[in-house]
Design a protein around this motif. Structure first.
Motif, PDB file in Angstrom:
ATOM      1  N   HIS A 136       0.601  -1.155   0.045  1.00  0.00           N
ATOM      2  CA  HIS A 136       0.058   0.003   0.040  1.00  0.00           C
ATOM      3  C   HIS A 136       0.933   1.216   0.113  1.00  0.00           C
ATOM      4  O   HIS A 136       2.093   1.351   0.226  1.00  0.00           O
ATOM      5  N   SER A 166      -5.533   5.907  -0.337  1.00  0.00           N
ATOM      6  CA  SER A 166      -7.069   5.663  -0.207  1.00  0.00           C
ATOM      7  C   SER A 166      -7.773   7.034   0.158  1.00  0.00           C
ATOM      8  O   SER A 166      -9.032   6.763   0.327  1.00  0.00           O
ATOM      9  N   PHE A 210     -12.557   4.046  -3.304  1.00  0.00           N
ATOM     10  CA  PHE A 210     -12.644   3.672  -1.590  1.00  0.00           C
ATOM     11  C   PHE A 210     -13.674   3.998  -0.860  1.00  0.00           C
ATOM     12  O   PHE A 210     -14.155   5.412  -1.034  1.00  0.00           O
ATOM     13  N   HIS A 251     -14.972   4.638   2.895  1.00  0.00           N
ATOM     14  CA  HIS A 251     -14.361   4.882   4.502  1.00  0.00           C
ATOM     15  C   HIS A 251     -15.589   5.194   5.713  1.00  0.00           C
ATOM     16  O   HIS A 251     -16.545   6.099   5.016  1.00  0.00           O
ATOM     17  N   SER A 287      -3.352   1.454  -2.966  1.00  0.00           N
ATOM     18  CA  SER A 287      -3.576   0.718  -1.638  1.00  0.00           C
ATOM     19  C   SER A 287      -4.803  -0.547  -2.023  1.00  0.00           C
ATOM     20  O   SER A 287      -5.659  -0.719  -1.149  1.00  0.00           O
ATOM     21  N   TYR A 347      -4.301  -3.721  -0.111  1.00  0.00           N
ATOM     22  CA  TYR A 347      -4.656  -3.370   1.193  1.00  0.00           C
ATOM     23  C   TYR A 347      -5.884  -3.205   1.585  1.00  0.00           C
ATOM     24  O   TYR A 347      -6.582  -3.819   2.693  1.00  0.00           O
ATOM     25  N   ASN A 348      -6.759  -2.585   0.774  1.00  0.00           N
ATOM     26  CA  ASN A 348      -8.206  -2.303   1.019  1.00  0.00           C
ATOM     27  C   ASN A 348      -9.054  -3.276   0.476  1.00  0.00           C
ATOM     28  O   ASN A 348     -10.394  -3.677   0.771  1.00  0.00           O
ATOM     29  N   HIS A 349      -8.613  -4.043  -0.458  1.00  0.00           N
ATOM     30  CA  HIS A 349      -9.504  -5.249  -0.854  1.00  0.00           C
ATOM     31  C   HIS A 349      -9.688  -6.299  -0.092  1.00  0.00           C
ATOM     32  O   HIS A 349     -10.720  -7.003  -0.084  1.00  0.00           O
ATOM     33  N   ASN A 401     -10.293  -5.864   2.985  1.00  0.00           N
ATOM     34  CA  ASN A 401     -11.538  -5.194   4.058  1.00  0.00           C
ATOM     35  C   ASN A 401     -12.784  -4.951   3.072  1.00  0.00           C
ATOM     36  O   ASN A 401     -13.798  -4.461   3.582  1.00  0.00           O
ATOM     37  N   THR A 456     -13.170  -2.631   0.935  1.00  0.00           N
ATOM     38  CA  THR A 456     -13.455  -1.249   1.099  1.00  0.00           C
ATOM     39  C   THR A 456     -12.951  -0.269  -0.355  1.00  0.00           C
ATOM     40  O   THR A 456     -12.849   0.617  -0.384  1.00  0.00           O
ATOM     41  N   VAL A 457     -12.712  -1.366  -1.382  1.00  0.00           N
ATOM     42  CA  VAL A 457     -12.424  -0.752  -2.659  1.00  0.00           C
ATOM     43  C   VAL A 457     -12.887  -1.253  -3.701  1.00  0.00           C
ATOM     44  O   VAL A 457     -13.050  -2.383  -3.874  1.00  0.00           O
TER      45      VAL A 457
END
Length: 291
Positions: A95, A100, A149, A151, A214, A217-219, A221, A223-224
């Protein structure tokens, strides 16, 4: 700069060795920048750098600093911030810091106080090389479609980021001026934010395409997504991961090490560890002359 300089791994990264108890703060800012701009990652070793010295050194290069709300502040003296990185011990995927969000800093600074007895290495990847190694099909996909992203920031998180005296009106003014941002302030003053951007960025110094983001990293969770809300195909994520696995470089920490990372070009992460004594500190900054 009369220093011993070596390559770090197979990328453009460099190690600068201190000799005869050289004081890090005596190094020429311009000479360091002359090395940093083409290299993208500099590891300063044998300088015995402390978190306080990291703050003082980074201030020489920086116009302002930003915080990571999830990390504990250990030094807020001067104009900079030093935070403790180790909020967890798990593997951290590739990331870029704050990629993000619209608040991506220019430089990520890391300083090692105590390395883990085993593992806990910091990893890094060259986003320029990653872009070059992705298939033409995947490159065209990310050139044609932006990513989004999602959040949710509790009030305590955005107050840490913007400052404890920040009001909702201040936040609205800050977010209203930013491209790619949609947000909703909820009754409890938490903020739901969507940030749309390209997965491909131009590097700060060489103006090259870099797959510096990122996504991985966010995939994990969820969140992207693509800007139209569709998830990434499994085969695309697998290809990105395969390329990153091939390009992964390792920083095996020694106490007193300092690392300077170009956050527009290089991604970073960490191997898992279980040593509670590990201490790595960070600072995030915009270089002098940045908007």
């Amino acid at each position: 700069m009369m220093m011993k300089i070596e390559s770090l791994g197979t990328s453009s990264a460099k190690i600068i060795y201190g000799e005869n108890h050289t004081d890090l703060l005596t190094l020429s800012v311009q000479e360091v920048l002359n090395l940093f701009e083409p290299s993208g990652v500099l590891l300063f070793r044998r300088f015995g750098v402390t978190p306080t010295q990291m703050r003082a050194f980074s201030e020489k290069f920086s116009s302002r600093f930003v915080l990571e709300p999830a990390r504990r502040i250990v030094d807020s003296s001067g104009n900079g911030f030093v935070q403790l990185v180790d909020e967890g011990m798990d593997y951290v995927p590739p990331h870029c810091e704050h990629a993000s969000s619209p608040f991506r800093p220019d430089v990520v600074w890391f300083c090692c106080g105590v390395p883990a007895a085993q593992n806990g290495e910091t990893l890094f990847w060259d986003g320029v090389r990653a872009w070059e190694e992705l298939s033409e099909e995947v490159r065209q996909l990310f050139l044609s479609k932006k990513i989004k992203f999602k959040h949710h920031f509790p009030a305590i998180a955005w107050k840490i980021f913007f400052g404890s005296d920040t009001t909702i009106a201040d936040v609205e003014r800050a977010l209203n001026d930013l491209d790619g941002v949609n947000y909703l302030i909820k009754d409890d003053h938490s903020i739901y934010m969507e940030y749309t951007c390209s997965a491909v960025v131009k590097t700060k110094f060489s103006n090259q395409y870099a797959f510096a983001n990122s996504i991985l990293y966010n995939h994990r969770n969820k969140t992207v997504f693509f800007e139209d809300g569709l998830p990434f195909p499994d085969e695309v994520i697998e290809e990105i991961q395969t390329v990153m696995n091939r390009l992964m470089e390792v920083i095996r920490w020694q106490s007193g090490d300092l690392v300077m990372i170009d956050n527009s070009r290089f991604l970073h992460g960490r191997t898992a560890f279980d040593d509670t004594k590990r201490q790595v500190f960070s600072a995030l900054s915009y270089l002098n002359g940045s908007p």
